[in-house]
Design a protein around this motif. Structure first.
Motif, short mmCIF file in Angstrom:
data_model
loop_
_atom_site.label_atom_id
_atom_site.label_comp_id
_atom_site.label_asym_id
_atom_site.label_seq_id
_atom_site.Cartn_x
_atom_site.Cartn_y
_atom_site.Cartn_z
N PHE A 71 0.83 -1.21 0.00
CA PHE A 71 0.00 0.00 0.00
C PHE A 71 0.87 1.26 0.00
O PHE A 71 0.64 2.19 -0.78
N THR A 72 1.89 1.29 0.86
CA THR A 72 2.74 2.48 0.95
C THR A 72 3.59 2.65 -0.31
O THR A 72 3.83 3.79 -0.73
N ILE A 73 4.02 1.55 -0.91
CA ILE A 73 4.78 1.66 -2.16
C ILE A 73 3.90 2.25 -3.26
O ILE A 73 4.33 3.11 -4.04
N ALA A 74 2.66 1.78 -3.34
CA ALA A 74 1.75 2.28 -4.37
C ALA A 74 1.49 3.78 -4.19
O ALA A 74 1.56 4.56 -5.15
N ILE A 75 1.22 4.21 -2.95
CA ILE A 75 0.98 5.63 -2.70
C ILE A 75 2.24 6.44 -2.98
O ILE A 75 2.19 7.52 -3.58
N GLY A 76 3.41 5.94 -2.58
CA GLY A 76 4.66 6.64 -2.83
C GLY A 76 4.96 6.80 -4.31
O GLY A 76 5.39 7.85 -4.77
N HIS A 77 4.71 5.74 -5.09
CA HIS A 77 4.88 5.82 -6.54
C HIS A 77 3.93 6.87 -7.13
O HIS A 77 4.33 7.69 -7.98
N LEU A 78 2.68 6.85 -6.69
CA LEU A 78 1.70 7.80 -7.21
C LEU A 78 2.06 9.23 -6.83
O LEU A 78 1.86 10.16 -7.63
N ASN A 79 2.60 9.44 -5.62
CA ASN A 79 2.99 10.78 -5.19
C ASN A 79 3.97 11.42 -6.16
O ASN A 79 3.95 12.64 -6.37
N HIS A 80 4.86 10.61 -6.70
CA HIS A 80 5.92 11.12 -7.58
C HIS A 80 5.55 11.01 -9.06
O HIS A 80 6.32 11.44 -9.92
N ALA A 81 4.41 10.45 -9.35
CA ALA A 81 4.03 10.20 -10.74
C ALA A 81 3.61 11.47 -11.47
O ALA A 81 3.19 12.45 -10.85
N ASN A 82 3.69 11.41 -12.77
CA ASN A 82 3.26 12.51 -13.64
C ASN A 82 1.76 12.41 -13.86
O ASN A 82 1.27 12.12 -14.95
#
Length: 295
Positions: free
Chosen positions: A199-210
């Motif tokens: 869950f945290t990896i997914a949110i972290g990836h999305l935070n930095h996503a374009n």
């Protein structure tokens, strides 16, 4: 001393065997290696389909550097440093407590294992995220720690893989500060924690996503791309000169403690930090920074 040497040896051999199992897919649904790949491909697909900055290339600046960081930091760094270091420090800490006839459990407020699983995981997640939010603030306020954190802020174009570009010293700091709070509430086994991890990896990836996302009303709970891009802004006003929007997964801490900052749509703001023009551009020199700092 011999005991600590054995711990280091066993840490290396144990993690190496674990890593081989991950690569050969001998573990079950909680396979961290392939889980990271699946999450990364899904978020990258969203970036391609719904780009916020439409003129940003799919293979953006430093895409391959950040991809290497992703796998190095989450797997190889553990093999080289973190597992052996954390296991040894934990044993030394326990030995010091024994001098005073204490143990880690002496400070334990409760054991999450005794709670319903959903509640225990929620407590584990909230405590971890809050401690990491505070640690992130320290990385910006303490000059020595900021020098390490500059690696993460050297990103000039945001994309999902930028999430895991960080200096090898950062997880040492995070894990050291997180050790006691987690010991106080007890520990979950690795398979249970995998739920929180993914869950945290997914949110972290999305935070930095374009991505042009803020999750609507949920932006006050979860960190998001439109909020987190301001954390990477190169220029900030004086009242937030040490940074803002420190949340890793949750944004609620920033709203509660007034460290949130989103003055306008930040799609095209310049990213980085003052003096980043002279910052190393390659992996080796970034990892050696600030030891190789010229001034």
């Amino acid at each position: 001393m011999e005991k600590y040497i054995d711990i280091i040896k066993n840490s290396y051999s144990g993690y190496w065997n674990y890593l081989k199992q991950e690569l050969l897919f001998q573990n079950h649904w909680d396979n961290y290696f392939y889980g990271l790949i699946v999450i990364s491909l899904l978020v990258w697909g969203l970036e391609i389909l719904f780009p916020w900055r439409k003129n940003q290339a799919i293979i953006r600046k430093d895409f391959w550097l950040d991809t290497f960081y992703m796998f190095f930091n989450f797997f190889l760094l553990n093999l080289i440093v973190l597992i052996a270091l954390s296991n040894t420090i934990a044993e030394i800490f326990d030995d010091i407590l024994k001098i005073f006839n204490l143990s880690v459990t002496s400070f334990q407020l409760f054991d999450v294992d005794n709670l319903p699983k959903w509640l225990g995981l929620t407590v584990f997640f909230l405590v971890s995220d809050f401690v990491q939010w505070n640690t992130h603030r320290l990385l910006h306020r303490v000059p020595l720690l900021w020098n390490f954190h500059k690696v993460h802020h050297s990103v000039k174009q945001m994309g999902f893989a930028a999430h895991l570009r960080y200096h090898w010293m950062e997880p040492v700091v995070y894990k050291s500060i997180l050790y006691i709070p987690l010991a106080i509430i007890g520990n979950y086994n690795a398979q249970d924690v995998a739920v929180v991890y993914f869950f945290t990896i997914a949110i972290g990836h999305l935070n930095h996503a374009n991505l042009n996302w803020d999750y609507g009303i949920l932006k006050y709970i979860f960190n998001n791309p439109k909020m987190h891009i301001w954390h990477h802004a190169k220029t900030l006003p004086k009242h937030v000169r040490y940074g803002a929007n420190y949340g890793l997964t949750l944004s609620v801490w920033d709203y509660l403690f007034k460290t949130n900052y989103m003055p306008y749509n930040g799609r095209d703001i310049e990213l980085g930090f003052e003096g980043d023009e002279a910052f190393p551009q390659d992996f080796i020199n970034q990892e050696l920074y600030p030891l190789n700092k010229k001034s």
